[in-house]
Scaffold this motif. Structure first.
Motif, PDB file in Angstrom:
ATOM      1  N   SER A 119       0.920  -0.010  -6.265  1.00  0.00           N
ATOM      2  CA  SER A 119       0.553   1.403  -6.085  1.00  0.00           C
ATOM      3  C   SER A 119       0.170   1.682  -4.643  1.00  0.00           C
ATOM      4  O   SER A 119       0.123   2.821  -4.214  1.00  0.00           O
ATOM      5  N   SER A 120      -0.117   0.620  -3.893  1.00  0.00           N
ATOM      6  CA  SER A 120      -0.556   0.795  -2.511  1.00  0.00           C
ATOM      7  C   SER A 120       0.660   0.688  -1.595  1.00  0.00           C
ATOM      8  O   SER A 120       0.960  -0.381  -1.058  1.00  0.00           O
ATOM      9  N   ILE A 121       1.367   1.812  -1.454  1.00  0.00           N
ATOM     10  CA  ILE A 121       2.575   1.832  -0.624  1.00  0.00           C
ATOM     11  C   ILE A 121       2.610   3.120   0.188  1.00  0.00           C
ATOM     12  O   ILE A 121       1.832   4.051  -0.056  1.00  0.00           O
ATOM     13  N   TYR A 122       3.522   3.177   1.127  1.00  0.00           N
ATOM     14  CA  TYR A 122       3.738   4.356   1.983  1.00  0.00           C
ATOM     15  C   TYR A 122       4.005   5.588   1.117  1.00  0.00           C
ATOM     16  O   TYR A 122       4.733   5.508   0.119  1.00  0.00           O
ATOM     17  N   GLY A 123       3.419   6.741   1.510  1.00  0.00           N
ATOM     18  CA  GLY A 123       3.556   7.967   0.725  1.00  0.00           C
ATOM     19  C   GLY A 123       4.999   8.376   0.489  1.00  0.00           C
ATOM     20  O   GLY A 123       5.370   8.827  -0.599  1.00  0.00           O
ATOM     21  N   GLY A 124       5.841   8.193   1.507  1.00  0.00           N
ATOM     22  CA  GLY A 124       7.259   8.552   1.381  1.00  0.00           C
ATOM     23  C   GLY A 124       7.954   7.692   0.332  1.00  0.00           C
ATOM     24  O   GLY A 124       8.791   8.173  -0.436  1.00  0.00           O
ATOM     25  N   THR A 125       7.600   6.418   0.282  1.00  0.00           N
ATOM     26  CA  THR A 125       8.214   5.507  -0.684  1.00  0.00           C
ATOM     27  C   THR A 125       7.681   5.793  -2.088  1.00  0.00           C
ATOM     28  O   THR A 125       8.417   5.732  -3.076  1.00  0.00           O
TER      29      THR A 125
ATOM     30  N   GLU B 218       4.483  -3.687  -0.410  1.00  0.00           N
ATOM     31  CA  GLU B 218       4.483  -3.720   1.062  1.00  0.00           C
ATOM     32  C   GLU B 218       3.578  -4.857   1.526  1.00  0.00           C
ATOM     33  O   GLU B 218       2.432  -4.950   1.069  1.00  0.00           O
ATOM     34  N   SER B 219       4.070  -5.687   2.447  1.00  0.00           N
ATOM     35  CA  SER B 219       3.291  -6.845   2.904  1.00  0.00           C
ATOM     36  C   SER B 219       1.934  -6.386   3.443  1.00  0.00           C
ATOM     37  O   SER B 219       0.897  -6.934   3.065  1.00  0.00           O
ATOM     38  N   ILE B 220       1.923  -5.388   4.336  1.00  0.00           N
ATOM     39  CA  ILE B 220       0.689  -4.653   4.657  1.00  0.00           C
ATOM     40  C   ILE B 220       1.008  -3.198   4.370  1.00  0.00           C
ATOM     41  O   ILE B 220       1.988  -2.670   4.906  1.00  0.00           O
ATOM     42  N   ALA B 221       0.206  -2.570   3.516  1.00  0.00           N
ATOM     43  CA  ALA B 221       0.541  -1.213   3.088  1.00  0.00           C
ATOM     44  C   ALA B 221       0.147  -0.180   4.137  1.00  0.00           C
ATOM     45  O   ALA B 221      -0.912  -0.269   4.753  1.00  0.00           O
ATOM     46  N   ASN B 222       1.031   0.807   4.297  1.00  0.00           N
ATOM     47  CA  ASN B 222       0.784   1.960   5.161  1.00  0.00           C
ATOM     48  C   ASN B 222       0.401   3.133   4.264  1.00  0.00           C
ATOM     49  O   ASN B 222       1.212   3.528   3.439  1.00  0.00           O
TER      50      ASN B 222
END
Ligand code: PLP
Length: 427
Positions: free
Chosen positions: A106-112, A153-157
């Protein structure tokens, strides 16, 4: 180049000129390619020979650059896309279809998040989001009969959570599906998801790989390790004949190493055409040549800024995986021992008002909806990207009104902390 170290690969992998050929990658600015006979061209269309015929599907400049990224990630095959969004969509849609299901952090880039939760949902692909901190049991419970991929994501944005790649890879593989990792933030210089079990790696090359805010782009790398044929019933697109290519079965004809990227190029690029321009690929390669030098400096500056901010009385807390007190410190040490990236986020105690005053007084850090380039930039989500939300909604979304995200560039770290310090004093 595979026996060389990362720094050498950043500079020289991919394009290897022959005698008398240009030292720098040629920009093949051509939509099409010439052939002597229809038979020669026919072989390309039948995937019987490799070569170029139309730049909507493939271009030599792009392939030189993709080959470098493949070497950096330790993969088997790769391709460039027009953006990071296109890379993530292609990577997932290459193995999903109407009726499929994805398990995603759930911790991913808003666009994704939007791509998966809204747009792919309209295409009939369902998703179950799990916390990156979930237990193995919780992760296991998210899978269904029709699950086709796991994503994180390896480090989430922008949350800066660090993915436990081994945990997610183990769960994916025990359910017979691949793990797709977006490795945009640490880049292969700092994190190698394939070595920890990831099967497909994606990038928004717009960020650190380009590194100068110059060209939007994306990349997909296939590790070439996932055995599609062993799970043929789940992946009919790879494991049954493709009638649009005279009945070729990708996993049979191109094996584990070639099936995924060949299908992605010959079907998705053909039909959707989200290719990077050769001009952009050239610019991207200029960035890649110094990626190893720049990432070390982004990390050094990120660490200095995070430590500085965590000592300031106006700051409630700082998120940065390089800080000992950070929740992801140990996970980051395991997966990215040289450090993660230059992005730091922190909350100002004074909320929205404090954030506005702080940002107004910054002299070096510019206000931008961007991260990961040479110039330091920052953003207050509450007054920009999340502007329409109320204080309550912001809190629920984990984006308090006083949250500021800062992407530390390549400037002198003392100049950066001095700039932040004088802006904090203005609050
Ligand atoms: C920016 C970003 C994307 C989207 O990439 P674009 O190049 O802007 O399309 C995807 N994933 C991550 C982690 C990003 O930071």
């Amino acid at each position: 180049m595979s026996n060389y170290n990362m720094d050498t690969k950043c500079v020289q992998a991919g394009y290897r000129p022959g005698n008398g050929e240009p030292r720098q990658i040629p920009i093949i600015q051509s939509t099409t390619f010439k052939y002597a006979t229809s038979e020669d061209m026919g072989k390309l269309f039948d995937l019987e020979a490799s070569g170029y015929f139309y730049s909507r599907l493939q271009n030599p400049t792009n392939d030189y650059v993709a080959a470098k990224i493949v070497e950096l990630e330790g993969g088997a095959a790769g391709m460039l896309t027009s953006s990071g969004q296109a890379a993530n969509f292609f990577a997932l849609f290459n193995i999903c279809e109407n009726g499929s299901h994805i398990v995603s952090s759930s911790s991913i880039y808003g666009g994704t998040f939007n791509l998966i939760a809204v747009t792919m949902a309209k295409m009939g692909v369902e998703v179950t989001f799990v916390s990156p901190d979930c237990t193995e049991e919780e992760l296991d419970a998210a899978f269904r009969e029709n699950t086709k991929a796991v994503f994180g994501e390896s480090i989430a944005n922008p949350a800066l959570t660090v993915l436990d790649i081994e945990k997610f890879a183990k769960a994916a593989h025990s359910h017979g599906v691949p793990l797709v990792v977006d490795n945009t933030f640490p880049t292969p210089v700092n994190c190698n998801p394939i070595a920890w079990g990831a099967d497909i790696v994606t990038h928004s090359t717009t960020k650190y790989m380009d590194g100068h805010g110059a060209a939007v782009g994306g990349a997909i790398v296939d590790a070439g390790k996932f055995d599609w044929m062993a799970h043929a019933e789940k992946f009919p697109g790879l494991c049954t004949p493709d009638e649009s290519y005279h009945g070729i079965t990708y996993a049979e004809k191109f094996g584990k190493e070639g099936a995924f990227i060949t299908k992605c190029t010959s079907q998705l690029m053909r039909d959707l055409g989200c290719i990077q321009s050769p001009q952009s690929a050239y610019i991207l390669n200029l960035g890649l040549e110094s990626l190893h030098v720049r990432m070390a400096r982004h990390v050094e500056n990120g660490q200095a800024v995070a430590e500085f901010l965590s000592r300031q009385p106006q700051v409630a807390y700082v998120n940065y995986p390089g800080l000992k007190e950070d929740k992801y410190y140990e996970t980051a040490r395991k997966y990215m021992p040289k450090g993660g990236c230059g992005v730091v986020s922190f909350e100002l105690k004074g909320g929205r008002q404090a954030a506005e005053t702080f940002m107004k007084h910054l002299k070096l850090a510019a206000i931008e909806t961007h991260v990961a380039d040479a110039r330091t930039c920052c953003l207050n989500p509450a007054t920009s990207t999340h502007r329409q939300m109320t204080e309550e909604q912001l809190k629920a979304a984990g984006v308090p009104a006083g949250l500021v995200r800062i992407s530390c560039g390549l400037e002198d770290k003392e100049d950066l902390t001095a700039d932040l310090g004088q802006a904090l004093n203005a609050i």
